[in-house]
Design a protein around this motif. Sequence first.
Motif, PDB file in Angstrom:
ATOM      1  N   ALA A   4      22.558 -47.675  -8.971  1.00 19.20           N
ATOM      2  CA  ALA A   4      21.976 -46.690  -8.055  1.00 19.20           C
ATOM      3  C   ALA A   4      21.121 -45.678  -8.817  1.00 19.20           C
ATOM      4  N   GLY A   5      21.599 -45.263  -9.990  1.00 20.00           N
ATOM      5  CA  GLY A   5      20.833 -44.326 -10.811  1.00 20.00           C
ATOM      6  C   GLY A   5      19.511 -44.914 -11.262  1.00 20.00           C
ATOM      7  N   ILE A   6      19.523 -46.206 -11.616  1.00 15.05           N
ATOM      8  CA  ILE A   6      18.298 -46.869 -12.061  1.00 15.05           C
ATOM      9  C   ILE A   6      17.294 -46.974 -10.913  1.00 15.05           C
ATOM     10  N   ILE A   7      17.777 -47.302  -9.723  1.00 12.80           N
ATOM     11  CA  ILE A   7      16.892 -47.391  -8.557  1.00 12.80           C
ATOM     12  C   ILE A   7      16.256 -46.035  -8.263  1.00 12.80           C
ATOM     13  N   LEU A   8      17.056 -44.971  -8.297  1.00 14.26           N
ATOM     14  CA  LEU A   8      16.528 -43.630  -8.047  1.00 14.26           C
ATOM     15  C   LEU A   8      15.532 -43.214  -9.124  1.00 14.26           C
ATOM     16  N   PHE A   9      15.784 -43.639 -10.364  1.00 13.33           N
ATOM     17  CA  PHE A   9      14.843 -43.351 -11.448  1.00 13.33           C
ATOM     18  C   PHE A   9      13.484 -43.987 -11.168  1.00 13.33           C
ATOM     19  N   LEU A  10      13.508 -45.239 -10.744  1.00 10.91           N
ATOM     20  CA  LEU A  10      12.261 -45.939 -10.439  1.00 10.91           C
ATOM     21  C   LEU A  10      11.485 -45.220  -9.339  1.00 10.91           C
ATOM     22  N   LEU A  11      12.178 -44.837  -8.297  1.00 11.18           N
ATOM     23  CA  LEU A  11      11.520 -44.150  -7.189  1.00 11.18           C
ATOM     24  C   LEU A  11      10.953 -42.805  -7.639  1.00 11.18           C
ATOM     25  N   ALA A  12      11.718 -42.070  -8.446  1.00  9.97           N
ATOM     26  CA  ALA A  12      11.260 -40.758  -8.900  1.00  9.97           C
ATOM     27  C   ALA A  12      10.076 -40.872  -9.846  1.00  9.97           C
ATOM     28  N   MET A  13      10.080 -41.887 -10.712  1.00 10.03           N
ATOM     29  CA  MET A  13       8.932 -42.094 -11.604  1.00 10.03           C
ATOM     30  C   MET A  13       7.685 -42.433 -10.795  1.00 10.03           C
ATOM     31  N   GLY A  14       7.852 -43.296  -9.801  1.00  5.14           N
ATOM     32  CA  GLY A  14       6.723 -43.615  -8.937  1.00  5.14           C
ATOM     33  C   GLY A  14       6.221 -42.383  -8.206  1.00  5.14           C
ATOM     34  N   GLY A  15       7.157 -41.518  -7.769  1.00  5.24           N
ATOM     35  CA  GLY A  15       6.767 -40.285  -7.094  1.00  5.24           C
ATOM     36  C   GLY A  15       5.986 -39.352  -8.005  1.00  5.24           C
ATOM     37  N   MET A  16       6.430 -39.220  -9.256  1.00  6.98           N
ATOM     38  CA  MET A  16       5.717 -38.372 -10.211  1.00  6.98           C
ATOM     39  C   MET A  16       4.291 -38.870 -10.424  1.00  6.98           C
ATOM     40  N   ILE A  17       4.141 -40.181 -10.596  1.00  4.64           N
ATOM     41  CA  ILE A  17       2.814 -40.760 -10.780  1.00  4.64           C
ATOM     42  C   ILE A  17       1.950 -40.530  -9.544  1.00  4.64           C
ATOM     43  N   GLY A  18       2.577 -40.591  -8.358  1.00  4.92           N
ATOM     44  CA  GLY A  18       1.853 -40.356  -7.109  1.00  4.92           C
ATOM     45  C   GLY A  18       1.282 -38.945  -7.037  1.00  4.92           C
ATOM     46  N   ILE A  19       2.062 -37.944  -7.479  1.00  5.59           N
ATOM     47  CA  ILE A  19       1.580 -36.560  -7.473  1.00  5.59           C
ATOM     48  C   ILE A  19       0.435 -36.384  -8.473  1.00  5.59           C
ATOM     49  N   ILE A  20       0.592 -36.963  -9.672  1.00  4.46           N
ATOM     50  CA  ILE A  20      -0.466 -36.871 -10.691  1.00  4.46           C
ATOM     51  C   ILE A  20      -1.748 -37.498 -10.162  1.00  4.46           C
ATOM     52  N   ASN A  21      -1.626 -38.637  -9.509  1.00  6.60           N
ATOM     53  CA  ASN A  21      -2.788 -39.325  -8.957  1.00  6.60           C
ATOM     54  C   ASN A  21      -3.458 -38.486  -7.876  1.00  6.60           C
TER      55      ASN A  21
END
Length: 513
Positions: free
Chosen positions: A67-84
């Motif tokens: 579950a932690g790994i899945i949330l990490f993936l989503l949060a990393m994608g979210g961070m990249i989305g904000i930068i973009n």
Amino acid sequence: MESYGIISLLPPLLAIILAWWSKQVVLSLFLGVFAGALITNAYNPLFAFMHTLDDYILASLADSWNAGIILFLLAMGGMIGIINKSGGIIAIGEYVAKKANSVVKTQFAAWLMGVLIFFDDYANTLIVGNTMRPITDKMKISREKLAFIVDLTAAAVSSIVPISTWIAFEVGVIKDGFDSLGLEMNAYGTFVQTIPYRFYSIFALGFALIIIFTAKDYGPMLKAEKRARSTGETLRPGSTPMVSQEMEEIEQPEGESFTFANSFLPIIGVILVTLIGLWYNGGGLEAGTSIRDAFGNADASIVLLWAAISGSFIAGILSFAKGILNISETVDGWIDGAKSMFIACLILVLAWSIGSITEDLGTANYLVSILEGNIIPEIVPLMIFIFSAFIAFTIGSSWGTVAIVMPLAIPLANSIGIPMLPTIAAVLTASVMGDHCSPISDTTIMSSTASAVDHMDHVSTQMPYALTVGLVAALFGFLPAGFGFSAVYLLPLGLVVLYLIVSIIGKKADEVI
């Protein structure tokens, strides 16, 4: 553990064959898990379907690490989305592009961008191709060469750095393999230790530099570069370049936007939180605990989640404080980025599931019983590398390959007594090689798209280069590594061999015009 004999091979083989035939990795993995559940439930399809969902898919999500790994993936994608959304993607590209004023420097700028944008191969591909295309056209560099640099660096970098969207998947699959054997080994620490043995990925990055700075090419790429230099035609006449619809999503926001420095602050935050978090979570505050021990004892799933959420907050606060995005736009950017990770999360869940079903079927035990005494253990890393590369080529998915092969490779290495690190590394890096050669690979297609080149032109010019690097990785990397040779000696040896190959058979495009 009960073994179902030869029938235990059915789930992974079915996943491989279906993925090759249908090109649908997610569906193929699901059917592989279902086939295994069918076997363990007396071939009752109703029970098999129910147990596929609850005993394997749902159970894999119920684990706190997963579950932690899945949330990490989503949060990393979210961070990249904000930068973009804040214009950071364009700012990174523009900064690097300003340094390019010659053929060599332009190609090196593209390579450097591919290395700097290490956190995600999709973002890497789209950013580098779109940003550098006008510059490479101006310098009369073929679109095929641009696509090669874009494609070669993207997955090669993202798959080996300790901070990227790949790490969650790779660490998760490694841990699942250890858990299936009851081994108390640190998956994140093992991931870091395999990095020197990622021969193909490291050689690929070095090979690209050799091609760039020697200004030599061979095979179809030499023909493409000769055409571009002599006629200025960066595209082959009559070719059908891919249209980059995805690039339309990377737009400069109105008014102020992220600068180059702003864009990297969230990423730097992720790195710092990860390093400090691993030390703290692993007992770094306790007397007598070394940094190495702390990193080895840490729960990486928790730490990576801390880091990704911290990076998301840094990106969001920075974009809001500079007046680039309001709160709603910041949240929308995060959600859009998180959505882009859905397929990655789905593949990861199915990877854990197929690992569990092969464990229940005793697939690894059966393979070991066949292979013990029938093969030279030392050549297993080489065999795993070749097998994994072939699977990745046929199904066009690095992650799908790792999901299929890793649950078999780790138990095999443990039972036969062969070096674990090069065996694990062989699966991880061979999946990148097969992806580079495959015309159905998503990153290969995206590289063609971002570089606006005919897809098959990209495949045909890149394949000889990928096969060259793969051959050197096999003969001068995994073969001797299986006999215990250290990567400290094998890495420079392989790079020297690649340099000699390019020097001997390569030619400069300007000289053959």
